[in-house]
Design a protein around this motif. Structure first.
Motif, mmCIF file in Angstrom:
data_model
loop_
_atom_site.group_PDB
_atom_site.id
_atom_site.type_symbol
_atom_site.label_atom_id
_atom_site.label_comp_id
_atom_site.label_asym_id
_atom_site.label_seq_id
_atom_site.Cartn_x
_atom_site.Cartn_y
_atom_site.Cartn_z
ATOM 1 N N ASN B 34 0.844 -1.199 0.000
ATOM 2 C CA ASN B 34 0.000 0.000 0.000
ATOM 3 C C ASN B 34 0.876 1.244 0.000
ATOM 4 N N TRP B 35 0.298 2.333 -0.498
ATOM 5 C CA TRP B 35 0.977 3.633 -0.507
ATOM 6 C C TRP B 35 0.122 4.676 0.200
ATOM 7 N N TYR B 36 0.779 5.513 1.015
ATOM 8 C CA TYR B 36 0.112 6.569 1.754
ATOM 9 C C TYR B 36 0.810 7.898 1.485
ATOM 10 N N GLN B 37 0.031 8.953 1.609
ATOM 11 C CA GLN B 37 0.547 10.329 1.536
ATOM 12 C C GLN B 37 0.326 10.976 2.894
ATOM 13 N N GLN B 38 1.332 11.676 3.394
ATOM 14 C CA GLN B 38 1.171 12.396 4.648
ATOM 15 C C GLN B 38 1.680 13.820 4.511
ATOM 16 N N LYS B 39 0.852 14.766 4.932
ATOM 17 C CA LYS B 39 1.249 16.169 4.958
ATOM 18 C C LYS B 39 1.547 16.555 6.403
ATOM 19 N N PRO B 40 2.388 17.570 6.615
ATOM 20 C CA PRO B 40 2.806 17.934 7.970
ATOM 21 C C PRO B 40 1.630 18.164 8.918
ATOM 22 N N GLY B 41 1.694 17.534 10.074
ATOM 23 C CA GLY B 41 0.675 17.704 11.098
ATOM 24 C C GLY B 41 -0.633 16.980 10.824
ATOM 25 N N LYS B 42 -0.662 16.181 9.779
ATOM 26 C CA LYS B 42 -1.897 15.481 9.401
ATOM 27 C C LYS B 42 -1.694 13.964 9.463
ATOM 28 N N ALA B 43 -2.799 13.247 9.523
ATOM 29 C CA ALA B 43 -2.743 11.793 9.465
ATOM 30 C C ALA B 43 -2.434 11.347 8.037
ATOM 31 N N PRO B 44 -1.862 10.164 7.899
ATOM 32 C CA PRO B 44 -1.641 9.633 6.538
ATOM 33 C C PRO B 44 -2.959 9.407 5.818
ATOM 34 N N LYS B 45 -2.859 9.391 4.489
ATOM 35 C CA LYS B 45 -4.019 9.168 3.618
ATOM 36 C C LYS B 45 -3.695 8.026 2.670
ATOM 37 N N LEU B 46 -4.595 7.050 2.579
ATOM 38 C CA LEU B 46 -4.386 5.908 1.690
ATOM 39 C C LEU B 46 -4.564 6.340 0.232
#
Lengths: 120, 106
Positions: B34-46
């Motif tokens: 799986n791949w996730y994106q995470q922006k500063p201060g936020k939870a990861p997103k699938l």
């Protein structure tokens, strides 16, 4: 609204205990496996523990095995993480996360996280 | 335990660029990636699950490929909102994340 909200984080001394909670809403909580994932400050993601929908299957990362206990209360739509014998290296933001399907360990819904700081 | 290694660790690119991030597993994990994106201060997103399946609501400029030990995440045309950190994750045996790839604006 479909969401997960963590609570229970805070400052605790090494060797101490803390219990995290995750409140689920907007979906049928009892149908999903749930997990805890943590992230130390400035570091990457680390999977901590998982629990199946009926609590039949429970798994832990080696780094927390014997110290942390995951549990859930489907009647209260809540997930828990009991953390004992805490160490400085347990300092992290702890996220609860829902599995997309079955025991996929694919996390499609995350909470905002709760910060645990272990320090004297 | 299965180890996941991402490359590069950081990457500078411009809006409109095509970007590829690689993830390698220490043993075969079939398509349990799986791949996730995470922006500063936020939870990861699938973003991508099962190596190549696009999560609902994720733009089609994101794509994944691979099986066994070698996987890639491709962003076909970078948008300003894509600058973030990306993580791969194996779900073949419990779970392990890669160390992350930070995608920065050039």
């Amino acid at each position: 609204e479909v969401q997960l909200v963590e609570s229970g984080g805070g400052l605790v001394k090494p060797g101490g205990s803390l219990r995290l909670s995750c409140a689920a809403s907007g979906f049928t909580f009892s149908s999903y496996s749930m997990n805890w994932v943590r992230q130390a400050p400035g570091k990457g993601l680390e999977w901590v523990s998982s629990i199946s929908s009926s609590s039949s299957y429970i798994y832990y990362a080696d780094s927390v095995k014997g110290r942390f206990t995951i549990s859930r209360d489907n009647a209260k739509n809540s997930l828990y993480l009991q953390m004992n014998s805490l160490r400085a290296e347990d300092t992290a933001v702890y996220y609860c996360a829902r599995e997309l399907y079955g025991d996929s360990r694919t996390f499609d819904l995350w909470g905002r996280g709760t910060l645990v700081t272990v320090s004297s | 335990d299965i180890q996941m290694t991402q490359s590069p660790s950081s990457l500078s690119a411009s809006v409109g660029d095509r970007v590829t991030i690689t993830c390698r597993a220490s043993q075969s994990i079939s398509s349990y990636l799986n791949w996730y994106q995470q922006k500063p201060g936020k939870a990861p997103k699938l973003l991508i699950y099962a190596a190549s399946s696009l999560q609902s609501g994720v733009p089609s400029r994101f794509s994944g490929s691979g099986s066994g030990t070698d996987f890639t995440l491709t962003i076909s045309s970078l948008q300003p909102e894509d600058f973030a950190t990306y993580y791969c994750q194996q779900s073949y045996s419990t779970s392990t994340f890669g160390q992350g790839t930070r995608l920065e604006i050039k």
